[in-house]
Scaffold this active site. Structure first.
Site, PDB file in Angstrom:
ATOM      1  N   LYS A 124       0.934  -1.067  -0.001  1.00 59.81           N
ATOM      2  CA  LYS A 124      -0.087  -0.344   0.173  1.00 59.81           C
ATOM      3  C   LYS A 124       1.061   1.743  -0.295  1.00 59.81           C
ATOM      4  O   LYS A 124       2.125   0.716   0.900  1.00 59.81           O
ATOM      5  CB  LYS A 124      -1.104  -0.061   1.156  1.00 59.81           C
ATOM      6  CG  LYS A 124      -0.063  -0.065   2.349  1.00 59.81           C
ATOM      7  CD  LYS A 124       0.373   0.732   3.149  1.00 59.81           C
ATOM      8  CE  LYS A 124       0.250   2.118   3.287  1.00 59.81           C
ATOM      9  NZ  LYS A 124       2.273   2.487   3.656  1.00 59.81           N
ATOM     10  N   TYR A 143      -4.476   4.177   6.691  1.00 56.18           N
ATOM     11  CA  TYR A 143      -4.529   3.287   7.085  1.00 56.18           C
ATOM     12  C   TYR A 143      -6.648   3.658   7.869  1.00 56.18           C
ATOM     13  O   TYR A 143      -6.911   3.029   8.508  1.00 56.18           O
ATOM     14  CB  TYR A 143      -3.507   3.308   8.413  1.00 56.18           C
ATOM     15  CG  TYR A 143      -2.617   2.544   7.961  1.00 56.18           C
ATOM     16  CD1 TYR A 143      -2.990   0.852   8.344  1.00 56.18           C
ATOM     17  CD2 TYR A 143      -1.210   3.158   7.667  1.00 56.18           C
ATOM     18  CE1 TYR A 143      -1.574  -0.323   7.611  1.00 56.18           C
ATOM     19  CE2 TYR A 143      -0.144   1.879   7.093  1.00 56.18           C
ATOM     20  CZ  TYR A 143      -0.156   0.245   7.125  1.00 56.18           C
ATOM     21  OH  TYR A 143       0.749  -0.206   6.533  1.00 56.18           O
TER      22      TYR A 143
HETATM   23  P1  NDP Z   1      12.555   1.742   2.711  1.00 53.18           P
HETATM   24  O1  NDP Z   1      12.544   3.163   1.673  1.00 53.18           O
HETATM   25  O2  NDP Z   1      12.718   1.680   3.399  1.00 53.18           O
HETATM   26  O3  NDP Z   1      12.687   0.699   0.879  1.00 53.18           O
HETATM   27  C1  NDP Z   1      12.478   1.289  -0.172  1.00 53.18           C
HETATM   28  C2  NDP Z   1      13.340   0.084  -1.141  1.00 53.18           C
HETATM   29  O4  NDP Z   1      13.448   0.600  -2.663  1.00 53.18           O
HETATM   30  C3  NDP Z   1      14.721   0.991  -1.133  1.00 53.18           C
HETATM   31  O5  NDP Z   1      15.639   0.135   0.295  1.00 53.18           O
HETATM   32  C4  NDP Z   1      15.286   0.642  -2.598  1.00 53.18           C
HETATM   33  O6  NDP Z   1      16.000  -0.661  -2.064  1.00 53.18           O
HETATM   34  C5  NDP Z   1      14.574   0.348  -3.342  1.00 53.18           C
HETATM   35  N1  NDP Z   1      14.472   1.402  -4.159  1.00 53.18           N
HETATM   36  C6  NDP Z   1      14.260   1.921  -5.698  1.00 53.18           C
HETATM   37  N2  NDP Z   1      14.734   2.829  -6.466  1.00 53.18           N
HETATM   38  C7  NDP Z   1      13.944   3.530  -5.330  1.00 53.18           C
HETATM   39  C8  NDP Z   1      14.009   4.852  -5.556  1.00 53.18           C
HETATM   40  N3  NDP Z   1      13.965   5.512  -6.363  1.00 53.18           N
HETATM   41  N4  NDP Z   1      14.217   5.713  -4.270  1.00 53.18           N
HETATM   42  C9  NDP Z   1      14.334   5.022  -2.822  1.00 53.18           C
HETATM   43  N5  NDP Z   1      13.828   3.399  -2.777  1.00 53.18           N
HETATM   44  C10 NDP Z   1      14.110   2.568  -4.400  1.00 53.18           C
HETATM   45  O7  NDP Z   1      10.849   1.890   2.403  1.00 53.18           O
HETATM   46  P2  NDP Z   1       9.850   1.148   2.843  1.00 53.18           P
HETATM   47  O8  NDP Z   1      10.478  -0.120   2.834  1.00 53.18           O
HETATM   48  O9  NDP Z   1       9.342   1.649   4.224  1.00 53.18           O
HETATM   49  O10 NDP Z   1       8.695   1.024   2.298  1.00 53.18           O
HETATM   50  C11 NDP Z   1       8.331   0.460   0.855  1.00 53.18           C
HETATM   51  C12 NDP Z   1       6.644   0.670   0.445  1.00 53.18           C
HETATM   52  O11 NDP Z   1       6.065  -0.728   1.662  1.00 53.18           O
HETATM   53  C13 NDP Z   1       5.945   1.716   0.182  1.00 53.18           C
HETATM   54  O12 NDP Z   1       5.309   1.338  -0.580  1.00 53.18           O
HETATM   55  C14 NDP Z   1       5.469   1.979   1.695  1.00 53.18           C
HETATM   56  O13 NDP Z   1       3.935   2.277   1.499  1.00 53.18           O
HETATM   57  C15 NDP Z   1       4.834   0.122   1.683  1.00 53.18           C
HETATM   58  N6  NDP Z   1       5.091   0.397   3.767  1.00 53.18           N
HETATM   59  C16 NDP Z   1       3.727  -0.865   3.803  1.00 53.18           C
HETATM   60  C17 NDP Z   1       3.793  -1.108   5.161  1.00 53.18           C
HETATM   61  C18 NDP Z   1       2.734  -2.055   6.287  1.00 53.18           C
HETATM   62  O14 NDP Z   1       3.214  -1.742   6.913  1.00 53.18           O
HETATM   63  N7  NDP Z   1       1.764  -2.392   5.055  1.00 53.18           N
HETATM   64  C19 NDP Z   1       4.469  -0.273   6.611  1.00 53.18           C
HETATM   65  C20 NDP Z   1       6.469   0.522   5.495  1.00 53.18           C
HETATM   66  C21 NDP Z   1       5.920   0.488   3.991  1.00 53.18           C
HETATM   67  P3  NDP Z   1      16.683  -2.023  -2.896  1.00 53.18           P
HETATM   68  O15 NDP Z   1      18.175  -0.760  -2.742  1.00 53.18           O
HETATM   69  O16 NDP Z   1      16.905  -2.830  -2.787  1.00 53.18           O
HETATM   70  O17 NDP Z   1      16.986  -1.404  -4.557  1.00 53.18           O
END
Ligand code: NDP
Length: 363
Positions: free
Chosen positions: A129, A213
């Protein structure tokens, strides 16, 4: 709480507790469904650790733009080099029969692209989401999965969390009388310098991230879609965090049955609660949608009592195994792409209402 009180309320909630337990995971035992995780950020790291609790799901592949993470998590979870992909060679995943599901955990603006690519590679898709950054993208994602004959589910984990399941059941059964009002508040203090605060990657501010949420809870607690939306936004544009996205946005929703919901979404204050008020009392969860530690209070017949619920399985594992069960059984997910689309329609209306300073009617 006194033992006598606990017994009284548990007796009254017996039916609800049975429903919550039975919907936690209905997958058959046998073959495990293989997941590839795309984007190895903070939430993906949590999800990867949850496969250990799953009965029907296993982690089989990783997709990342950071080679060091592919090595680190690959070694930690025993994923061979042949099952580690960069974004550039992601489409090769079509040739990997171990991968049944691609789980997209990327910044919001990348959800649509990777969902469509995964469907074209013949994989089922779990997408975090918010589903995407626009209604148009949500429709494209649903169409792509349908055209490929693959399932699409959105990461609305609260639907697999027993306290939320019980609240839904009690609201549906009118345990505190027919629902009249829902209050739902979600927020946290956003840290600077992250993609969430850059509209290009997030599509919006607190509403896209945490306020969703509040919105999603009002929809699952009522089982209805709102028909009217009014919203006001309060953002200090001198705060560098909020150069391109909103901080606080408060919204009022009216549902077809006459239920009203008042909701808060914030990037500068902490909230995580909802309360369903019926004609004879209320049901409250605080925290409501956290990863764990849910607490429920119920007021009925002039008494307020805490209610504890058995939690046989964490919501993350429950979510992963639910989708695995859908694939194994050929059934539809509880939270398909249409759920993400329904939220996105309301999100667009909330933004429009705040921007134009008027009530928006939804068809
Ligand atoms: P993060 O910033 O921690 O991680 C995102 C990852 O995406 C990065 O570490 C990177 O991984 C990759 N990535 C690829 N392109 C980009 C870019 N241009 N900028 C930044 N990162 C990029 O985010 P979250 O994990 O917190 O969030 C990711 C998704 O999960 C979102 O959509 C968020 O809404 C959702 N989410 C849902 C939750 C829930 O409880 N359901 C809780 C937290 C988040 P790599 O280095 O491996 O390429």
């Amino acid at each position: 709480m006194r033992d006598a009180d606990r017994r009284t309320i548990i007796a009254g909630l017996g039916a609800g507790l049975a429903v919550a337990a039975s919907t936690a995971c209905a997958a058959p035992r046998g073959r495990k469904i293989g997941y590839a995780i795309v984007g190895l950020g903070r939430y993906a790291e949590l999800i990867m650790s949850k496969f250990a609790e799953c009965d029907q799901s296993r982690l089989v592949a990783l997709v990342s733009g950071t080679p060091e993470k592919l090595t680190r998590f690959g070694e930690k979870y025993g994923i061979p080099a042949s099952h580690r992909y960069s974004y550039a060679d992601f489409d090769r995943i079509r040739d990997n029969p171990d991968v049944d599901v691609v789980y997209v955990i990327l910044p919001n603006a990348l959800h649509a692209e990777y969902t469509v690519r995964a469907a074209k590679a013949g994989k089922h898709v779990m997408c975090e989401k918010p589903m995407a950054v626009s209604v148009a993208e949500c429709r494209t994602m649903i169409a792509a999965c349908r055209a490929a004959g693959r399932k699409l589910m959105i990461g609305y984990r609260s639907r697999f969390e027993p306290y939320n399941q019980l609240a839904i059941d009690l609201a549906k059964k009118g345990f505190v009388g027919p629902t009249r009002i829902i209050t739902a508040d979600h927020g946290f203090n956003a840290q600077p310098n992250q993609w969430r605060l850059d509209r290009k990657w997030s599509g919006g501010g607190s509403l896209m991230d945490i306020g969703i949420y509040s919105l999603n809870a009002t929809r699952y607690l009522t089982g209805e879609d709102p028909v009217e939306v009014s919203a006001i936004e309060s953002t200090d544009r001198s705060d560098p965090r909020f150069a391109t996205v909103e901080d606080r946005i408060s919204f009022l929703l009216r549902f077809p049955s006459g239920i009203e919901a008042t909701c808060v979404s914030s990037y500068s204050s902490n909230h995580n609660m909802y309360r369903v008020t019926g004609t004879q009392g209320w049901i409250e969860l605080e925290p409501a949608t956290a990863y764990e530690g849910q607490a429920m209070r119920i007021r009925r017949d002039g008494r307020t009592e805490a209610q504890s619920v058995p939690v046989p399985k964490g919501q993350h594992a429950g979510q992963l195994d639910h989708f695995a069960g859908c694939i194994l059984n050929g059934t539809d997910p509880l939270v398909p792409g249409e759920e993400g689309l329904a939220d996105m329609r309301v999100i667009e209306a909330i933004y429009r209402s705040a921007r134009e300073g008027r009530r928006i009617t939804l068809g």
